[in-house]
Design a protein around this motif. Structure first.
Motif, PDB file in Angstrom:
ATOM      1  N   LEU A   1       1.204  -1.704   0.106  1.00  0.00           N
ATOM      2  CA  LEU A   1       0.093   0.305  -0.144  1.00  0.00           C
ATOM      3  C   LEU A   1       0.960   1.623  -0.149  1.00  0.00           C
ATOM      4  O   LEU A   1       0.103   2.022  -0.118  1.00  0.00           O
ATOM      5  N   VAL A   2       1.700   1.157   0.260  1.00  0.00           N
ATOM      6  CA  VAL A   2       3.072   2.563   0.418  1.00  0.00           C
ATOM      7  C   VAL A   2       4.055   2.564   0.130  1.00  0.00           C
ATOM      8  O   VAL A   2       4.645   1.306  -0.347  1.00  0.00           O
ATOM      9  N   ASP A   3       4.674   3.253  -0.353  1.00  0.00           N
ATOM     10  CA  ASP A   3       6.206   3.642  -1.558  1.00  0.00           C
ATOM     11  C   ASP A   3       7.059   3.440   0.041  1.00  0.00           C
ATOM     12  O   ASP A   3       7.244   4.973   0.145  1.00  0.00           O
ATOM     13  N   TRP A   4       7.096   3.251   0.868  1.00  0.00           N
ATOM     14  CA  TRP A   4       8.151   2.878   1.892  1.00  0.00           C
ATOM     15  C   TRP A   4       9.485   3.221   1.400  1.00  0.00           C
ATOM     16  O   TRP A   4       9.890   4.692   1.639  1.00  0.00           O
ATOM     17  N   ARG A   5      10.235   2.460   0.132  1.00  0.00           N
ATOM     18  CA  ARG A   5      11.586   2.679  -0.072  1.00  0.00           C
ATOM     19  C   ARG A   5      11.367   4.976  -0.324  1.00  0.00           C
ATOM     20  O   ARG A   5      12.296   5.037  -0.082  1.00  0.00           O
ATOM     21  N   THR A   6      11.007   5.442  -1.309  1.00  0.00           N
ATOM     22  CA  THR A   6      10.749   6.718  -1.718  1.00  0.00           C
ATOM     23  C   THR A   6      10.873   7.493  -0.293  1.00  0.00           C
ATOM     24  O   THR A   6      10.969   8.725   0.084  1.00  0.00           O
ATOM     25  N   SER A   7      10.146   7.414   0.593  1.00  0.00           N
ATOM     26  CA  SER A   7       9.188   7.884   1.621  1.00  0.00           C
ATOM     27  C   SER A   7      10.519   7.938   2.683  1.00  0.00           C
ATOM     28  O   SER A   7      10.987   9.023   2.629  1.00  0.00           O
ATOM     29  N   VAL A   8      10.770   7.205   2.773  1.00  0.00           N
ATOM     30  CA  VAL A   8      12.230   6.433   3.702  1.00  0.00           C
ATOM     31  C   VAL A   8      13.472   7.556   3.285  1.00  0.00           C
ATOM     32  O   VAL A   8      14.396   8.314   4.512  1.00  0.00           O
TER      33      VAL A   8
ATOM     34  N   LEU B   1      -7.235 -18.582   3.343  1.00  0.00           N
ATOM     35  CA  LEU B   1      -6.960 -17.673   3.126  1.00  0.00           C
ATOM     36  C   LEU B   1      -6.814 -17.745   1.430  1.00  0.00           C
ATOM     37  O   LEU B   1      -5.947 -18.356   0.805  1.00  0.00           O
ATOM     38  N   ARG B   2      -7.965 -16.979   0.911  1.00  0.00           N
ATOM     39  CA  ARG B   2      -8.543 -16.420   0.076  1.00  0.00           C
ATOM     40  C   ARG B   2      -6.479 -15.406  -0.103  1.00  0.00           C
ATOM     41  O   ARG B   2      -6.318 -14.891   0.073  1.00  0.00           O
ATOM     42  N   THR B   3      -6.456 -15.663  -1.731  1.00  0.00           N
ATOM     43  CA  THR B   3      -4.864 -14.824  -1.623  1.00  0.00           C
ATOM     44  C   THR B   3      -5.285 -13.618  -2.929  1.00  0.00           C
ATOM     45  O   THR B   3      -6.061 -13.644  -3.925  1.00  0.00           O
ATOM     46  N   ALA B   4      -4.288 -12.342  -3.382  1.00  0.00           N
ATOM     47  CA  ALA B   4      -4.007 -11.912  -4.182  1.00  0.00           C
ATOM     48  C   ALA B   4      -3.023 -10.842  -4.087  1.00  0.00           C
ATOM     49  O   ALA B   4      -2.761  -9.933  -2.933  1.00  0.00           O
ATOM     50  N   PHE B   5      -3.046 -11.257  -5.115  1.00  0.00           N
ATOM     51  CA  PHE B   5      -0.678 -10.378  -5.513  1.00  0.00           C
ATOM     52  C   PHE B   5      -1.312  -9.430  -6.548  1.00  0.00           C
ATOM     53  O   PHE B   5      -1.776  -9.046  -6.858  1.00  0.00           O
ATOM     54  N   LEU B   6      -0.539  -8.116  -5.781  1.00  0.00           N
ATOM     55  CA  LEU B   6      -0.771  -7.157  -6.198  1.00  0.00           C
ATOM     56  C   LEU B   6       0.486  -6.834  -5.991  1.00  0.00           C
ATOM     57  O   LEU B   6       1.407  -6.391  -5.799  1.00  0.00           O
TER      58      LEU B   6
ATOM     59  N   PRO C   1      -0.844   5.246  -5.909  1.00  0.00           N
ATOM     60  CA  PRO C   1      -1.381   6.375  -5.921  1.00  0.00           C
ATOM     61  C   PRO C   1      -2.524   6.119  -6.409  1.00  0.00           C
ATOM     62  O   PRO C   1      -4.436   6.605  -6.344  1.00  0.00           O
ATOM     63  N   ASP C   2      -2.327   4.495  -6.481  1.00  0.00           N
ATOM     64  CA  ASP C   2      -4.755   3.918  -6.908  1.00  0.00           C
ATOM     65  C   ASP C   2      -4.601   3.645  -5.601  1.00  0.00           C
ATOM     66  O   ASP C   2      -6.083   3.345  -5.750  1.00  0.00           O
ATOM     67  N   VAL C   3      -3.714   3.154  -4.923  1.00  0.00           N
ATOM     68  CA  VAL C   3      -4.120   3.546  -3.102  1.00  0.00           C
ATOM     69  C   VAL C   3      -6.094   3.828  -2.650  1.00  0.00           C
ATOM     70  O   VAL C   3      -6.627   2.906  -1.746  1.00  0.00           O
ATOM     71  N   GLY C   4      -5.412   4.857  -2.486  1.00  0.00           N
ATOM     72  CA  GLY C   4      -6.547   5.417  -1.804  1.00  0.00           C
ATOM     73  C   GLY C   4      -8.610   5.534  -2.662  1.00  0.00           C
ATOM     74  O   GLY C   4      -8.816   4.978  -2.220  1.00  0.00           O
TER      75      GLY C   4
ATOM     76  N   VAL D   1      -3.319  -9.084  -9.928  1.00  0.00           N
ATOM     77  CA  VAL D   1      -3.628  -7.673  -9.853  1.00  0.00           C
ATOM     78  C   VAL D   1      -2.226  -6.245 -10.035  1.00  0.00           C
ATOM     79  O   VAL D   1      -1.540  -6.689  -9.801  1.00  0.00           O
ATOM     80  N   ASP D   2      -2.478  -5.018 -10.957  1.00  0.00           N
ATOM     81  CA  ASP D   2      -1.411  -3.840 -10.677  1.00  0.00           C
ATOM     82  C   ASP D   2      -1.805  -2.697  -9.856  1.00  0.00           C
ATOM     83  O   ASP D   2      -1.090  -1.885 -10.000  1.00  0.00           O
ATOM     84  N   SER D   3      -3.081  -3.224 -10.042  1.00  0.00           N
ATOM     85  CA  SER D   3      -3.706  -1.778  -8.801  1.00  0.00           C
ATOM     86  C   SER D   3      -4.808  -2.085  -7.649  1.00  0.00           C
ATOM     87  O   SER D   3      -5.295  -3.224  -8.246  1.00  0.00           O
TER      88      SER D   3
END
Length: 235
Positions: free
Chosen positions: A15-22, A193-198, A105-108, A221-223
């Motif tokens: 959900l978050v871009d930790w690398r750029t943010s950190v 559990l069911r699984t979704a790869f993002l 960008p797609d998370v919200g 999926v990609d988003s």
């Protein structure tokens, strides 16, 4: 895919871009002090210590402690490896960089669409205070905050997933785990559990083959909006 009632989410990388943010947060603290570093490499080094730190808890060498504390230990080691000394106030502020991560960008939009039909909760190794901070920063609305701290364990230990499912009053088959990391989905899927790869090819600045599942997943999926569309269409 009928029967899914709740979605659980990995957060860091998914959900978050930790690398750029950190990297941004490290530069904001250290550059004014005269340090000129490869800020992305600093973020990568800090993150690389994440799994080893949690493994000491998983294997019983030490009791559960919140990720904020593990992040601080790891930060001290990263700074020491570069010969950087910081006062306590700056160390505390920099350690909370993980509370100030920006969403992809797609998370919200994706979470808002999913929330119309499903219960939503993080199932992260991040502690509750960290998850609350990220939710407020990025405008997310969770139905619960689940994961490592409520379970007093770290993924991929089964207890983390099973505790989250039980907390929502559901069965594993009614719960979809969403993650950008194959190991996370493998652990959840093994429990029913069911699984979704993002896919998040940019998490480390370039694709990481280790993150690609080599086993069947229910969704690929990609988003998050794409996941919402597939769920609306029944898979």
């Amino acid at each position: 895919m009928t029967g899914i009632r709740a979605l659980l989410f990995d957060v860091f990388g998914t959900l978050v871009d930790w690398r750029t943010s950190v990297a941004r947060e490290a530069e904001a603290v250290l550059a004014p002090l005269g340090h000129a570093l490869d800020w992305s490499a600093f973020a990568d080094d800090w993150r690389a210590r994440y799994q080893p730190a949690m493994e000491a808890v998983r294997c019983g060498l030490e009791p559960y402690v919140a990720l904020d504390e593990l992040h601080r230990r790891n930060l001290d080691a990263v700074l020491a490896s570069r010969g950087i000394e910081l006062d306590e106030a700056r160390c505390r502020h920099l350690n909370l960089a993980w509370h100030r991560l920006d969403a992809w960008p797609d998370v919200g939009t994706g979470l808002a669409a999913l929330r119309e039909s499903f219960l939503l909760a993080p199932c992260s190794n991040g502690n509750i205070a960290l998850m609350v901070a990220l939710a407020r920063r990025n405008g997310w609305h969770w139905d619960a905050i689940l994961g490592a701290e409520p379970a007093r364990a770290y993924k991929p230990q089964p207890l983390v997933y099973l505790h989250a499912v039980a907390a929502l009053g559901l069965t594993p088959a009614e719960t979809l785990m969403v993650a950008a990391h194959a190991a996370d989905l493998a652990a959840a899927g093994a429990l029913g559990l069911r699984t979704a790869f993002l896919a998040r090819a940019a998490e480390y600045g370039q694709p990481n083959p280790a993150d690609q599942p080599d086993f069947p997943v229910d969704f690929h999926v990609d988003s998050l909006p794409a996941l919402a569309a597939q769920l609306r269409a029944g898979g």
